[in-house]
Design a protein around this motif. Structure first.
Motif, mmCIF file in Angstrom:
data_model
loop_
_atom_site.group_PDB
_atom_site.id
_atom_site.type_symbol
_atom_site.label_atom_id
_atom_site.label_comp_id
_atom_site.label_asym_id
_atom_site.label_seq_id
_atom_site.Cartn_x
_atom_site.Cartn_y
_atom_site.Cartn_z
ATOM 1 N N HIS A 91 40.658 -41.066 31.553
ATOM 2 C CA HIS A 91 40.203 -41.201 30.173
ATOM 3 C C HIS A 91 38.720 -40.909 30.036
ATOM 4 O O HIS A 91 38.274 -40.278 29.064
ATOM 5 C CB HIS A 91 40.525 -42.603 29.643
ATOM 6 N N ASP A 92 37.921 -41.346 31.019
ATOM 7 C CA ASP A 92 36.473 -41.153 30.921
ATOM 8 C C ASP A 92 36.039 -39.740 31.284
ATOM 9 O O ASP A 92 34.846 -39.427 31.254
ATOM 10 C CB ASP A 92 35.731 -42.162 31.799
ATOM 11 N N ARG A 93 36.977 -38.863 31.633
ATOM 12 C CA ARG A 93 36.631 -37.474 31.931
ATOM 13 C C ARG A 93 36.633 -36.596 30.673
ATOM 14 O O ARG A 93 36.146 -35.472 30.715
ATOM 15 C CB ARG A 93 37.627 -36.878 32.932
ATOM 16 N N PHE A 94 37.193 -37.091 29.590
ATOM 17 C CA PHE A 94 37.403 -36.252 28.411
ATOM 18 C C PHE A 94 36.362 -36.514 27.324
ATOM 19 O O PHE A 94 35.962 -37.650 27.083
ATOM 20 C CB PHE A 94 38.796 -36.486 27.819
ATOM 21 N N VAL A 95 35.961 -35.430 26.697
ATOM 22 C CA VAL A 95 35.090 -35.459 25.522
ATOM 23 C C VAL A 95 35.830 -34.766 24.382
ATOM 24 O O VAL A 95 36.435 -33.705 24.585
ATOM 25 C CB VAL A 95 33.753 -34.744 25.805
ATOM 26 N N HIS A 96 35.794 -35.346 23.218
ATOM 27 C CA HIS A 96 36.469 -34.769 22.062
ATOM 28 C C HIS A 96 35.510 -33.818 21.338
ATOM 29 O O HIS A 96 34.672 -34.243 20.546
ATOM 30 C CB HIS A 96 36.938 -35.869 21.114
ATOM 31 N N TYR A 97 35.633 -32.536 21.624
ATOM 32 C CA TYR A 97 34.816 -31.519 20.942
ATOM 33 C C TYR A 97 35.479 -31.248 19.594
ATOM 34 O O TYR A 97 36.454 -30.523 19.500
ATOM 35 C CB TYR A 97 34.768 -30.259 21.802
ATOM 36 N N ILE A 98 34.906 -31.813 18.548
ATOM 37 C CA ILE A 98 35.555 -31.770 17.238
ATOM 38 C C ILE A 98 35.130 -30.572 16.407
ATOM 39 O O ILE A 98 35.889 -30.074 15.565
ATOM 40 C CB ILE A 98 35.284 -33.087 16.472
ATOM 41 N N GLY A 142 42.012 -45.275 17.517
ATOM 42 C CA GLY A 142 41.912 -46.122 18.696
ATOM 43 C C GLY A 142 42.020 -45.364 20.003
ATOM 44 O O GLY A 142 42.084 -45.983 21.073
ATOM 45 N N ALA A 143 42.020 -44.022 19.948
ATOM 46 C CA ALA A 143 42.122 -43.232 21.180
ATOM 47 C C ALA A 143 40.916 -43.447 22.091
ATOM 48 O O ALA A 143 41.034 -43.409 23.315
ATOM 49 C CB ALA A 143 42.285 -41.751 20.845
ATOM 50 N N GLY A 144 39.755 -43.644 21.498
ATOM 51 C CA GLY A 144 38.589 -44.044 22.272
ATOM 52 C C GLY A 144 37.840 -42.934 22.972
ATOM 53 O O GLY A 144 36.974 -43.215 23.816
ATOM 54 N N PHE A 145 38.110 -41.693 22.637
ATOM 55 C CA PHE A 145 37.358 -40.600 23.247
ATOM 56 C C PHE A 145 36.058 -40.380 22.474
ATOM 57 O O PHE A 145 36.060 -40.377 21.234
ATOM 58 C CB PHE A 145 38.168 -39.300 23.235
ATOM 59 N N PRO A 146 34.935 -40.174 23.155
ATOM 60 C CA PRO A 146 33.682 -39.909 22.438
ATOM 61 C C PRO A 146 33.762 -38.580 21.691
ATOM 62 O O PRO A 146 34.195 -37.567 22.244
ATOM 63 C CB PRO A 146 32.626 -39.870 23.549
ATOM 64 N N ILE A 147 33.342 -38.579 20.441
ATOM 65 C CA ILE A 147 33.424 -37.395 19.591
ATOM 66 C C ILE A 147 32.120 -36.625 19.673
ATOM 67 O O ILE A 147 31.036 -37.175 19.458
ATOM 68 C CB ILE A 147 33.733 -37.790 18.140
#
Length: 366
Positions: free
Chosen positions: A124-131, A157-162
């Motif tokens: 989970h901590d490997r992913f960044v949400h490139y919006i 609540g997915a919790g990925f940093p945007i």
């Protein structure tokens, strides 16, 4: 770093998911301490009636290769979760408009299921949400849609940093974005960096147009990690290691390409020389896989310097050290920008001297 398909004469089949050709490029990135933009193939996200179905079978195999075997530290969420670029409207899915209640609820469920899968594998901590890529925040509709989209994903609540590569600071999004993609030359002032960080947000340097062939001292390539160290950025990203518009072995420049900021008004533009690629297709000269460039090797050198800087700071703590001050003094914001490396780094030997000072401090007994 984005792994792109490149010119049709060189990229055909090279980047196909799961192939040995693509894995050569993934290994190549990992050897240079870089993560990849997107893990492929894309997961399948389907809406049938009122239920969401997510198929991660093939995606998981490549994620395992990137994270477990290559130990990449970061990747973007699947392209499914990328919403818009420039002044475009958010994308629709399943024949539904972006802010339709059914659409919004289904997208949130997709995000939750993907987060559940990522947590189960410890990724989970490997992913960044490139919006969004370079959002044109001087348009009212862009301001509003970014706020609404970020709220939608935060509420999931997915919790990925945007993350968005805004380059500049947009106060309207101070409570929306978790990671700001900023230009290192001063378009995002140091005061704004500190303001973002004090609110618990993070910054990451973005470098489109900054890493080019006609920059003899390669200041940004080598010094990006120094900027991160001095200004507390969590990293940096670049839009392409393999975007060849012509044969890069023959031509060091790009042709004019047609593009639009909103899908309505079109224009022609020519990108800086070498922008969008930092490696060469080996097959074109009888070699297997990617061939590195001096620019990319300097990126790796800078990352290795950063590791040394971190080690020394961990050792000396709050006391500081002259060698750390010497290294931090190599970079300042504002500056002339990546294409003007002679101005940013007029004395390249200072980098070698700073590295030597850090090594000497690390090798001393106290």
């Amino acid at each position: 770093f984005d792994l792109r398909r490149g010119h049709r004469d060189f990229g055909a089949g090279m980047m196909e998911p799961g192939t040995e050709q693509r894995r050569r490029w993934l290994r190549f990135l990992a050897e240079h301490r870089l993560g990849v933009d997107s893990i492929r193939p894309e997961p399948k996200f389907e809406l049938r009636g009122d239920r969401v179905y997510v198929d991660l079978t093939r995606y998981e195999a490549e994620a395992r290769y990137c994270f477990a075997e290559l130990n990449m530290r970061a990747a973007y969420l699947p392209q499914f979760f990328y919403e818009f670029g420039w002044a475009y409207r958010p994308k629709s899915r399943w024949g539904l408009e972006p802010f339709d209640p059914t659409h919004a609820a289904a997208v949130q469920e997709c995000a939750r299921q993907f987060a559940q899968w990522a947590r189960a594998h410890g990724w989970h901590d490997r992913f960044v949400h490139y919006i969004s890529d370079e959002p044109h925040f001087w348009h009212d509709h862009v301001l509003e849609q970014m706020r609404r989209l970020c709220q939608l994903y935060h509420d999931s609540g997915a919790g990925f940093p945007i993350y968005s590569s805004t380059w500049r600071y947009c106060p309207s999004w101070s409570d929306s974005l978790d990671i700001w993609g900023i230009g290192q030359y001063g378009c995002f002032p140091v005061e704004a960096i500190r303001e973002v960080q004090q609110k618990g947000r993070q910054v990451l340097f973005t470098g489109d147009g900054q890493l080019a062939l006609d920059t003899p001292y390669l200041a940004i390539e080598r010094l990006w990690p120094y900027y991160c160290f001095r200004y507390g950025a969590i990293g940096f990203e670049f839009w392409g290691v393999s975007w060849w518009t012509w044969n890069p072995w023959q031509f060091g420049w790009h042709p004019f390409i047609r593009q639009s900021a909103d899908g309505q008004r079109w224009y022609y533009v020519r990108y800086p020389n070498g922008d969008g690629y930092l490696a060469y297709p080996g097959e074109a000269v009888g070699l297997q896989g990617p061939v590195s460039s001096i620019r990319l090797e300097q990126v790796r050198e800078g990352l290795e310097d950063y590791e040394l800087l971190r080690l020394l700071r961990q050792r000396v703590g709050a006391n500081g050290h002259p060698a750390l001050n010497q290294a931090s003094g190599l970079v300042t914001i504002p500056n002339a920008g990546g294409l003007r490396s002679l101005s940013i780094l007029p004395e390249p030997d200072r980098v070698v001297q700073a590295r030597s000072a850090v090594l000497e401090a690390l090798s001393s007994p106290h």
